[in-house]
Structures are given as C-alpha cells and as structure tokens.
Design an enzyme around this catalytic site. Structure first.
Site, PDB file in Angstrom:
ATOM      1  N   GLU A   1      37.362  43.464  40.684  1.00 53.67           N
ATOM      2  CA  GLU A   1      36.957  44.412  41.547  1.00 53.67           C
ATOM      3  C   GLU A   1      36.926  45.822  40.487  1.00 53.67           C
ATOM      4  O   GLU A   1      36.263  46.632  40.591  1.00 53.67           O
ATOM      5  CB  GLU A   1      38.106  44.993  42.369  1.00 53.67           C
ATOM      6  CG  GLU A   1      37.977  45.960  43.645  1.00 53.67           C
ATOM      7  CD  GLU A   1      39.036  46.807  43.925  1.00 53.67           C
ATOM      8  OE1 GLU A   1      39.080  47.883  43.032  1.00 53.67           O
ATOM      9  OE2 GLU A   1      39.820  46.653  44.594  1.00 53.67           O
TER      10      GLU A   1
ATOM     11  N   ARG B   1      34.639  46.985  49.203  1.00 52.93           N
ATOM     12  CA  ARG B   1      34.781  47.409  47.921  1.00 52.93           C
ATOM     13  C   ARG B   1      33.326  47.471  47.154  1.00 52.93           C
ATOM     14  O   ARG B   1      33.137  47.308  46.052  1.00 52.93           O
ATOM     15  CB  ARG B   1      35.711  46.558  47.212  1.00 52.93           C
ATOM     16  CG  ARG B   1      37.141  46.536  47.597  1.00 52.93           C
ATOM     17  CD  ARG B   1      37.615  47.957  47.394  1.00 52.93           C
ATOM     18  NE  ARG B   1      39.198  47.904  47.343  1.00 52.93           N
ATOM     19  CZ  ARG B   1      39.790  47.864  48.731  1.00 52.93           C
ATOM     20  NH1 ARG B   1      39.102  48.111  49.725  1.00 52.93           N
ATOM     21  NH2 ARG B   1      40.925  47.884  48.562  1.00 52.93           N
TER      22      ARG B   1
ATOM     23  N   SER C   1      44.180  46.585  42.464  1.00 52.58           N
ATOM     24  CA  SER C   1      43.682  45.158  42.515  1.00 52.58           C
ATOM     25  C   SER C   1      42.961  44.804  41.373  1.00 52.58           C
ATOM     26  O   SER C   1      41.904  45.804  41.314  1.00 52.58           O
ATOM     27  CB  SER C   1      43.232  44.936  43.931  1.00 52.58           C
ATOM     28  OG  SER C   1      44.105  45.253  44.850  1.00 52.58           O
TER      29      SER C   1
HETATM   30  N1  EPU Z   1      50.022  38.257  49.054  1.00 59.28           N
HETATM   31  C1  EPU Z   1      50.917  37.320  48.413  1.00 59.28           C
HETATM   32  N2  EPU Z   1      51.142  37.393  47.242  1.00 59.28           N
HETATM   33  C2  EPU Z   1      50.963  38.429  46.566  1.00 59.28           C
HETATM   34  C3  EPU Z   1      50.342  39.290  46.948  1.00 59.28           C
HETATM   35  C4  EPU Z   1      49.940  39.350  48.136  1.00 59.28           C
HETATM   36  O1  EPU Z   1      51.175  36.230  48.897  1.00 59.28           O
HETATM   37  O2  EPU Z   1      51.362  38.321  45.146  1.00 59.28           O
HETATM   38  C5  EPU Z   1      49.617  38.164  50.340  1.00 59.28           C
HETATM   39  C6  EPU Z   1      50.667  39.036  51.109  1.00 59.28           C
HETATM   40  O3  EPU Z   1      51.920  38.259  51.532  1.00 59.28           O
HETATM   41  C7  EPU Z   1      49.919  39.337  52.292  1.00 59.28           C
HETATM   42  C8  EPU Z   1      48.431  39.161  51.630  1.00 59.28           C
HETATM   43  O4  EPU Z   1      48.549  38.371  50.529  1.00 59.28           O
HETATM   44  O5  EPU Z   1      49.714  38.486  53.219  1.00 59.28           O
HETATM   45  C9  EPU Z   1      47.757  40.468  51.411  1.00 59.28           C
HETATM   46  O6  EPU Z   1      48.567  41.113  50.646  1.00 59.28           O
HETATM   47  P1  EPU Z   1      48.502  42.864  50.530  1.00 59.28           P
HETATM   48  O7  EPU Z   1      48.718  43.511  51.967  1.00 59.28           O
HETATM   49  O8  EPU Z   1      49.478  43.180  49.263  1.00 59.28           O
HETATM   50  O9  EPU Z   1      46.952  43.416  50.189  1.00 59.28           O
HETATM   51  P2  EPU Z   1      45.822  42.677  49.190  1.00 59.28           P
HETATM   52  O10 EPU Z   1      44.930  42.209  50.114  1.00 59.28           O
HETATM   53  O11 EPU Z   1      46.521  42.045  48.278  1.00 59.28           O
HETATM   54  C10 EPU Z   1      44.433  44.901  49.530  1.00 59.28           C
HETATM   55  C11 EPU Z   1      43.398  45.845  48.694  1.00 59.28           C
HETATM   56  C12 EPU Z   1      44.622  47.028  48.224  1.00 59.28           C
HETATM   57  C13 EPU Z   1      45.291  47.548  49.285  1.00 59.28           C
HETATM   58  C14 EPU Z   1      46.049  46.526  50.141  1.00 59.28           C
HETATM   59  C15 EPU Z   1      46.480  47.269  51.324  1.00 59.28           C
HETATM   60  C16 EPU Z   1      41.759  44.682  47.645  1.00 59.28           C
HETATM   61  C17 EPU Z   1      41.100  43.954  46.507  1.00 59.28           C
HETATM   62  N3  EPU Z   1      43.035  45.134  47.497  1.00 59.28           N
HETATM   63  O12 EPU Z   1      45.415  44.273  48.421  1.00 59.28           O
HETATM   64  O13 EPU Z   1      43.794  47.932  47.431  1.00 59.28           O
HETATM   65  O14 EPU Z   1      46.023  48.451  48.833  1.00 59.28           O
HETATM   66  O15 EPU Z   1      44.813  45.546  50.712  1.00 59.28           O
HETATM   67  O16 EPU Z   1      45.567  47.404  52.198  1.00 59.28           O
HETATM   68  O17 EPU Z   1      41.184  44.712  48.793  1.00 59.28           O
HETATM   69  C18 EPU Z   1      42.895  48.251  45.325  1.00 59.28           C
HETATM   70  O18 EPU Z   1      41.846  48.032  45.804  1.00 59.28           O
HETATM   71  O19 EPU Z   1      43.218  48.706  44.101  1.00 59.28           O
HETATM   72  C19 EPU Z   1      44.240  48.191  46.101  1.00 59.28           C
HETATM   73  C20 EPU Z   1      45.280  48.054  45.759  1.00 59.28           C
END
Ligand code: EPU
Length: 340
Positions: free
Chosen positions: A335, A165, A238
């Site tokens: 971010e 990012r 995010s």
């Molecule tokens: N999780 C929780 N609780 C929550 C949210 C997430 O326990 O409320 C856990 C999920 O169960 C999972 C892990 O955290 O095990 C990761 O969650 P998720 O797959 O939803 O992805 P993220 O890491 O929260 C990142 C990106 C997103 C992107 C997703 C999918 C960043 C900052 N965010 O989110 O990007 O869509 O992965 O690849 O890296 C963005 O940058 O605006 C964005 C939405």
C-alpha cells in the site's frame, strides 16, 4: 519559495524514519510556489517528489532530485445548506487536524478517520479509509495542477475513480498531478458508522447518545491500542493492502481456515481478506530482522526499531510476500509508495 540545494537528510520527513538523502528540498506554502517549482523543474529537467506528511512512503535509496514539502494549509467553509457544509482545505494541511476541526463543530463524515497520519492531499490520492469509512464518502471535488503545463483542473468524485486504497491519481494519473486543495461535503445531521470491529462497544463506553466527537475519540483509543505511534516507532501504517480475491478462491480457502476474517469488496464477485491475519497465520507477527520487523500488535504494520534502511524494510516486505504466497497462494501488494 526557496529551493535548498544542499544535501538534506529525509529522516524527519518520512514516518518510517529512514535515513535517505535528497539533493534538494523545497517548501511549498502557496499555489504560486507550486508554479515556481514547476517552472524550475521544466527548465532544469530535475526529478521531483512531492511529500505531504511522508506517512505512506518508503525511500529505498538517496533521492537525486528535489523533495517538495507540501505546506499549503488552511480550512475554509465555502458553502452551507440545511444538510451539508462544504469545506475546502489546503492539501498540505494535517489530516487529523481537519478531522478534529470537523468534530469540534459537530459535523459528521470524518470521525472514523481520526488519527490517520499524513496530509489532506494524500487522502484522495489513496482514498484513505478506516473503521468503515473512506474519504470518498464525503469527497466533493479537488483542485490539481498538471505538472506538465501548470494548469489547474477540478476533479469531481467520478473523475477520481476511487477504489480500495486507490484512485486515478495512484493509477493512470500517477505522477501527472499535484493535488492543491480538497473540498469535502460534511454532514450537519451525522449518521454514525459504528459497525466495524469494536467501534460500537468503545463508543458506548463514552456516551449513550454519541456525537461524531465521541466516535473520533473511540477510534483514537482503538488506534492507539493497536497501531504504533510513528513519533515513537517508525512506520507507515498498513504496509500492504488487504487482498481482494474472487469469492470462489475465498470459499476454497475458508474450507481450511474457517476463522479467516473476510470483508465485502466494492468489486462485484470479490471479497477482501485481512492481510494482517494471513501474515500472523504464517507466524510472522512480531518477527524481527535486524533493525526492522513486523509489529507485535498488528502484523500489517512494518516497523523501524531505529536505523533500518529502506532496502532492509523492502527486503523484509519481500520476505513476507514470499512466505504468504507460499502458504496461501496469495500475493500481497504494498500500500506504501516505494520511492526508488
Ligand atoms: N488481524 C489479525 N492479526 C493481525 C492484524 C489483524 O488476525 O496481526 C485480523 C483482526 O483480528 C481483524 C482483521 O484482521 O479480524 C482486520 O484487522 P484490523 O481491524 O486491525 O484492520 P486491517 O484490515 O488490518 C485496515 C486498514 C487500516 C485501518 C483498519 C481499520 C488496510 C490496508 N488497512 O487494517 O488502515 O486502520 O483497517 O479500519 O486496509 C492504513 O491504511 O495505513 C491503515 C492503518
């Protein structure tokens, strides 16, 4: 290009839907418009902020200068080989539109990045990524204008210094360049990336021999089930990055929280922790304060229920940082670009 000097409400130009005012607004349709605007800025000394889709910004006060809306659009195939297609796109073009354009032609590389809000120019700025892919995986080069001289420079993959990012444009080069066009090298024989979360499962429901279009559809389905649509509920995706921490620290934390989701990091000796999980573990998922809150289905997303100010959202973000820091000794880093 015209610069409108009456006060403009920025609400419809930022996906958070925050009601900040800008003193002036300019719409950039061509590279010539960019030069005209820069000349105006050099002459008057006014401050200017460039906006694409407004999907990764938080205005915390009225903006006394110019807000320049990037409308430079158009998709063009500039070269083709047996394996690849080089596609040059105007930086103001809608990102999801480009993804759909590519999958409709069977081209691979962008399918996991479907439905990311914002413009093409914001892609390399913060190396957008989702479901196991980042823009850097297809990036070829970009054209950027030096805002101090008006000269155009070509940046290749190495020049952009992409990280998680982040890029040169978000770090050392911050505020120095206007990204004008982005060239990506897309795959004619796509290799699909299905290993993130439940992507493989969703894709399997759609087809036994999936195409990039099937992956894009699966990703769209997953995103719609978790992430709020900015057209319905103000948000900027995010709000925080997933923190990258030394392996040692992660192993220590995992002794207490073995279920904590952890991902590889491009930084040697580091791992990434899911910030959404940290926030949820602190009991803040669905937390609401005034007109803003933490999304009930994805704790990494802050939402504006209607009428929240940028300061209120920033205060909420600070509260989350404090609680997470107190609980885990981890400082979350935004971010989203905070414009103050
Ligand atoms: N999780 C929780 N609780 C929550 C949210 C997430 O326990 O409320 C856990 C999920 O169960 C999972 C892990 O955290 O095990 C990761 O969650 P998720 O797959 O939803 O992805 P993220 O890491 O929260 C990142 C990106 C997103 C992107 C997703 C999918 C960043 C900052 N965010 O989110 O990007 O869509 O992965 O690849 O890296 C963005 O940058 O605006 C964005 C939405």
């Amino acid at each position: 290009m015209s610069i409108w000097t009456s006060e403009i409400n920025l609400k419809r130009y930022n996906t958070f839907g925050v009601e900040a005012k800008a003193a002036s607004i300019a719409r950039l349709h061509t590279p010539e418009d960019v030069l005209t605007l820069l000349e105006h800025i050099w002459l008057t000394g006014r401050h200017c902020v460039f906006l694409g889709g407004g999907s990764n910004v938080l205005f915390v006060r009225d903006w006394p200068g110019i807000v320049a809306l990037n409308k430079i659009s158009g998709i063009e195939i500039i070269e083709e080989s047996e394996e690849y297609v080089w596609v040059k796109t105007g930086s103001g073009h809608n990102w999801h539109d480009l993804v759909m354009w590519s999958v409709e032609r069977g081209l691979g590389g962008l399918e996991n990045l479907a439905l990311i809000p914002g413009s093409v120019g914001a892609g390399p700025m913060q190396n957008i990524g989702a479901y196991g892919r980042e823009i850097k995986d297809t990036f070829w080069e970009l054209e950027a204008v030096d805002v101090n001289t008006g000269k155009v420079k070509i940046f290749n993959l190495e020049d952009c210094a992409f990280g998680y990012r982040t890029s040169y444009f978000k770090s050392r080069g911050k505020g120095l360049w206007f990204i004008q066009s982005v060239t990506l090298r897309l795959f004619k024989k796509p290799v699909l990336v299905l290993d993130y979360g439940n992507v493989r499962e969703e894709v399997a429901r759609l087809s036994a021999s999936p195409t990039p279009a099937d992956v894009a559809n699966a990703v769209m389905h997953i995103r719609r089930s978790k992430l709020p649509d900015p057209a319905l509920l103000g948000n900027a995706g995010s709000f925080f990055k997933n923190p990258e921490l030394p392996e040692k620290k992660i192993h220590a934390l995992r002794e207490n929280y073995p279920e904590m989701p952890v991902y590889p990091s491009a930084q040697p000796g580091y791992l990434k922790v899911a910030a959404g999980w940290l926030i949820e573990k602190c009991g803040l998922k669905g937390f609401r304060r005034g007109a803003c809150g933490v999304h009930a289905h994805q704790a990494l997303v802050l939402v504006n229920y209607g009428g929240a100010t940028g300061t209120e959202i920033l205060d909420l973000a600070r509260h989350i940082q404090e609680v997470v820091h107190r609980t885990f000794d981890i400082m979350l880093e935004p971010e989203v670009n905070i414009i103050s």
